[in-house]
Design an enzyme around this catalytic site. Structure first.
Site, mmCIF file in Angstrom:
data_model
loop_
_atom_site.group_PDB
_atom_site.id
_atom_site.type_symbol
_atom_site.label_atom_id
_atom_site.label_comp_id
_atom_site.label_asym_id
_atom_site.label_seq_id
_atom_site.Cartn_x
_atom_site.Cartn_y
_atom_site.Cartn_z
ATOM 1 C CB CYS A 211 -2.545 0.398 8.782
ATOM 2 S SG CYS A 211 -1.460 0.106 7.379
ATOM 3 C CG HIS B 219 -2.129 -0.755 1.176
ATOM 4 N ND1 HIS B 219 -2.720 -1.333 2.275
ATOM 5 C CD2 HIS B 219 -2.947 -1.052 0.128
ATOM 6 C CE1 HIS B 219 -3.821 -1.967 1.918
ATOM 7 N NE2 HIS B 219 -3.984 -1.807 0.623
#
Length: 329
Positions: A281, A181
């Protein structure tokens, strides 16, 4: 290392988080996950609570979405969607193990807690929220290569009405599977709205040559983070313009942040790291359609000195558990 004379300013933010009540590593969908390594859920909850306390002690609002059994990765709230200009688009995940998270986050945007945000439903294309979409001023940095697809970028631009908001989407290709990511490879630190200095940090080797060139052109004064700090997900941070909440294991990066006028706030998320995530996150930023005056005014680094000391004491007291929050000065 580039020095700075910019005056950093903390501005109140609104975050959505999900407690790791059901967090576990029962499958492997990224290189960090090892189902044979046990997770201490009690410790994970204490570490998560320390992060939430750190945000709230520094004037940020935190809403909490209820976790759902059978969704062990739901703690990674940043992946649940993206909110820009009050428009909220829920994610659609690459892997079936996480597929039900998108609808869960979309449902939250239909609750009274989300009043004021325009619920757009789920993405049609593969799009993993702020994991791959990081807003900095009028740029939306958009990662691709492992999870979010170019078609997902196009859908985000259309459904969030980025052009109407004056926001440009900038695609960046990721090439190292450890940094699957964008938020594991790049930190948004300051959009320059107050300080006049736009600052990001990134690990160059995580990006394709073309993406590295884009980053050099767009952010010539970026902080370049080495392999050691990148490998502890040190770039997976949340910044309020002054405080940078990051892994307490990213030592060299923390020092570089100080040199640029930021205040690193080290957070121990060692249990949550086992799933391949860290501070960012766990944190989805909720951006309203218009900026409204806050009851908690923005404070500059000088004015914050006494306030931060007091709030850090409160945070440390609240987080007197196996996980502790430390502010690096």
């Amino acid at each position: 290392m580039t020095q700075t004379t910019a005056q950093r300013t903390a501005t109140p933010r609104h975050y959505l988080m999900c407690p790791p009540t059901y967090f576990d590593v029962v499958y492997a969908i990224n290189p960090w996950m090892d189902p044979s390594s046990p997770v201490d859920t009690t410790k994970a909850l204490a570490q998560w609570e320390a992060l939430r306390t750190a945000y709230e002690a520094r004037g940020h609002k935190v809403d909490v979405i209820e976790p759902e059994a059978g969704l062990p990765d739901m703690v990674y709230a940043a992946n649940g969607g993206i909110v820009v200009g009050g428009r909220a688009l829920a994610a659609r995940f690459t892997y079936p193990e996480r597929a039900a998270e998108g609808p869960a986050y979309d449902r939250w945007f239909g609750t009274p807690a989300a009043e004021g945000y325009r619920r757009l439903g789920e993405s049609v294309e593969i799009m993993e929220g702020e994991g791959d979409l990081l807003l900095i001023g009028k740029l939306l940095l958009a990662g691709t290569g492992f999870r979010t697809t170019p078609a997902g970028h196009a859908e985000v631009a259309e459904r969030l009405e980025l052009a109407e908001q004056g926001v440009e989407l900038v695609p960046l290709e990721l090439v190292d599977p450890r940094y699957y990511h964008l938020d594991t490879a790049l930190s948004v630190l300051d959009d320059g709205a107050v300080s006049g200095e736009v600052v990001v940090a990134y690990h160059p080797e995580a990006f394709s040559p073309a993406a590295q060139e884009t980053l050099r052109e767009r952010f010539p004064d970026a902080i370049l983070v080495g392999a050691e700090d990148a490998a502890v997900l040190g770039l997976n941070v949340v910044s309020d313009g002054l405080h940078v909440f990051l892994s307490d294991r990213a030592g060299a990066y923390a020092e570089a942040l100080k040199e640029r006028g930021f205040v690193p706030v080290g957070i121990d998320l060692s249990e949550i790291f086992k799933g391949g995530g860290s501070v960012k996150c766990c944190t989805l930023e909720l951006r309203p359609e218009t900026t409204t005056p806050s009851a908690l005014p923005a404070l500059t680094g000088t004015a914050l000195a006494s306030a931060v000391v007091a709030s850090a004491v409160l945070a440390d007291a609240a987080a007197a558990t196996p996980a502790t929050t430390e502010e690096t000065r």
